[in-house]
Design a protein around this motif. Structure first.
Motif, mmCIF file in Angstrom:
data_model
loop_
_atom_site.group_PDB
_atom_site.id
_atom_site.type_symbol
_atom_site.label_atom_id
_atom_site.label_comp_id
_atom_site.label_asym_id
_atom_site.label_seq_id
_atom_site.Cartn_x
_atom_site.Cartn_y
_atom_site.Cartn_z
ATOM 1 N N ASN A 22 -16.583 10.762 -22.813
ATOM 2 C CA ASN A 22 -17.908 11.393 -22.787
ATOM 3 C C ASN A 22 -18.556 11.293 -21.415
ATOM 4 O O ASN A 22 -19.724 10.940 -21.296
ATOM 5 N N SER A 35 -19.201 6.758 -21.585
ATOM 6 C CA SER A 35 -19.257 5.821 -22.712
ATOM 7 C C SER A 35 -18.047 4.901 -22.679
ATOM 8 O O SER A 35 -16.937 5.330 -22.373
ATOM 9 N N CYS A 43 -20.682 1.240 -28.814
ATOM 10 C CA CYS A 43 -20.520 1.852 -27.495
ATOM 11 C C CYS A 43 -21.705 1.535 -26.593
ATOM 12 O O CYS A 43 -22.816 1.338 -27.064
ATOM 13 N N ILE A 45 -23.275 2.820 -22.508
ATOM 14 C CA ILE A 45 -23.182 3.791 -21.423
ATOM 15 C C ILE A 45 -23.082 3.040 -20.107
ATOM 16 O O ILE A 45 -23.850 2.111 -19.843
ATOM 17 N N THR A 73 -24.243 6.244 -26.608
ATOM 18 C CA THR A 73 -23.045 6.967 -26.210
ATOM 19 C C THR A 73 -23.349 8.423 -25.868
ATOM 20 O O THR A 73 -24.467 8.882 -26.032
ATOM 21 N N GLN A 74 -22.345 9.130 -25.404
ATOM 22 C CA GLN A 74 -22.364 10.563 -25.130
ATOM 23 C C GLN A 74 -23.464 10.965 -24.155
ATOM 24 O O GLN A 74 -24.315 11.810 -24.455
ATOM 25 N N ALA A 76 -25.543 12.814 -21.301
ATOM 26 C CA ALA A 76 -25.671 14.139 -20.699
ATOM 27 C C ALA A 76 -26.708 14.017 -19.597
ATOM 28 O O ALA A 76 -27.607 13.167 -19.658
ATOM 29 N N PHE A 88 -28.856 11.031 -24.328
ATOM 30 C CA PHE A 88 -27.724 10.381 -24.978
ATOM 31 C C PHE A 88 -27.969 10.235 -26.469
ATOM 32 O O PHE A 88 -29.082 10.429 -26.957
ATOM 33 N N ILE A 129 -25.574 14.502 -32.315
ATOM 34 C CA ILE A 129 -24.663 13.948 -31.314
ATOM 35 C C ILE A 129 -24.323 15.009 -30.264
ATOM 36 O O ILE A 129 -24.761 16.142 -30.357
ATOM 37 N N THR A 130 -23.529 14.637 -29.292
ATOM 38 C CA THR A 130 -22.945 15.476 -28.233
ATOM 39 C C THR A 130 -23.957 16.380 -27.522
ATOM 40 O O THR A 130 -23.812 17.596 -27.501
ATOM 41 N N TYR A 132 -25.942 18.441 -24.614
ATOM 42 C CA TYR A 132 -25.675 19.121 -23.349
ATOM 43 C C TYR A 132 -26.937 19.882 -22.980
ATOM 44 O O TYR A 132 -27.507 20.592 -23.821
ATOM 45 N N PHE A 142 -26.432 20.729 -29.058
ATOM 46 C CA PHE A 142 -26.029 19.483 -29.708
ATOM 47 C C PHE A 142 -25.364 19.807 -31.037
ATOM 48 O O PHE A 142 -25.382 20.944 -31.496
#
Length: 175
Positions: A22, A35, A43, A45, A73-74, A76, A88, A129-130, A132, A142
């Protein structure tokens, strides 16, 4: 400049005792956030900095990014005007439920103490999650398993400034 080039990056991010992924570069490519997860659900960062052409040893981001008893985590990266932000996912207890999206302003690459939840338009009692961030139109993309969708993690977008968003839109079955 709109031109892609292949470059060898000697990022010191590998770890035999953890999963690493990530990753995201800062806009000027002098920092790389990623991550590091010693086990599933645990997790943190990390960041490594390019100092004179050499990448530094990664260090865990300090509070308020990484906190005990939560997965963080994850990452951006977002740059709005001259301001930089780290976005995140985290399951910290002060969230809306499950994994939420959070953002924190960065000063000289370091987090300030002003961590904020992305708000009710994006975060739900489920998992988001995820992240951008697309700076061309101030849109955050997301995935969520709680917003109305087709089951599991659908991809969504919401336009607006960090912390103040328009309605969340499912990107549909094509995505």
């Amino acid at each position: 400049s709109g031109v892609w080039i292949k470059a060898e990056l000697d990022l010191p991010i590998t770890a035999e005792d953890a999963h690493v992924g990530n990753g995201v570069f800062s806009t000027d490519s002098t920092r790389f956030y990623f991550s590091k997860c010693p086990d599933f659900g645990s997790c943190s960062i990390y960041v490594t900095k390019n100092e004179g052409g050499t990448w530094s040893e990664p260090i865990a981001m300090p509070e308020p990014v990484n906190i005990a008893n939560a997965t963080n985590t994850q990452p951006a990266f977002a740059k709005i005007g001259e301001d930089e932000y780290l976005i995140f996912a985290s399951n910290r207890s002060t969230g809306k439920g499950g994994m939420d999206l959070w953002f924190v302003p960065l000063k000289n690459g370091e987090p300030t103490s002003r961590l904020r939840n992305m708000g009710n338009t994006i975060n739900t009692k489920g998992d988001e999650i995820t992240p951008y961030f697309d700076k061309s139109d101030n849109t955050t993309y997301f995935s969520s398993n709680r917003h109305p969708g087709f089951g599991g993690f659908d991809v969504f977008k919401s336009q607006g400034v960090l912390g103040s968003y328009n309605i969340t839109e499912n990107l549909g079955t094509e995505i």
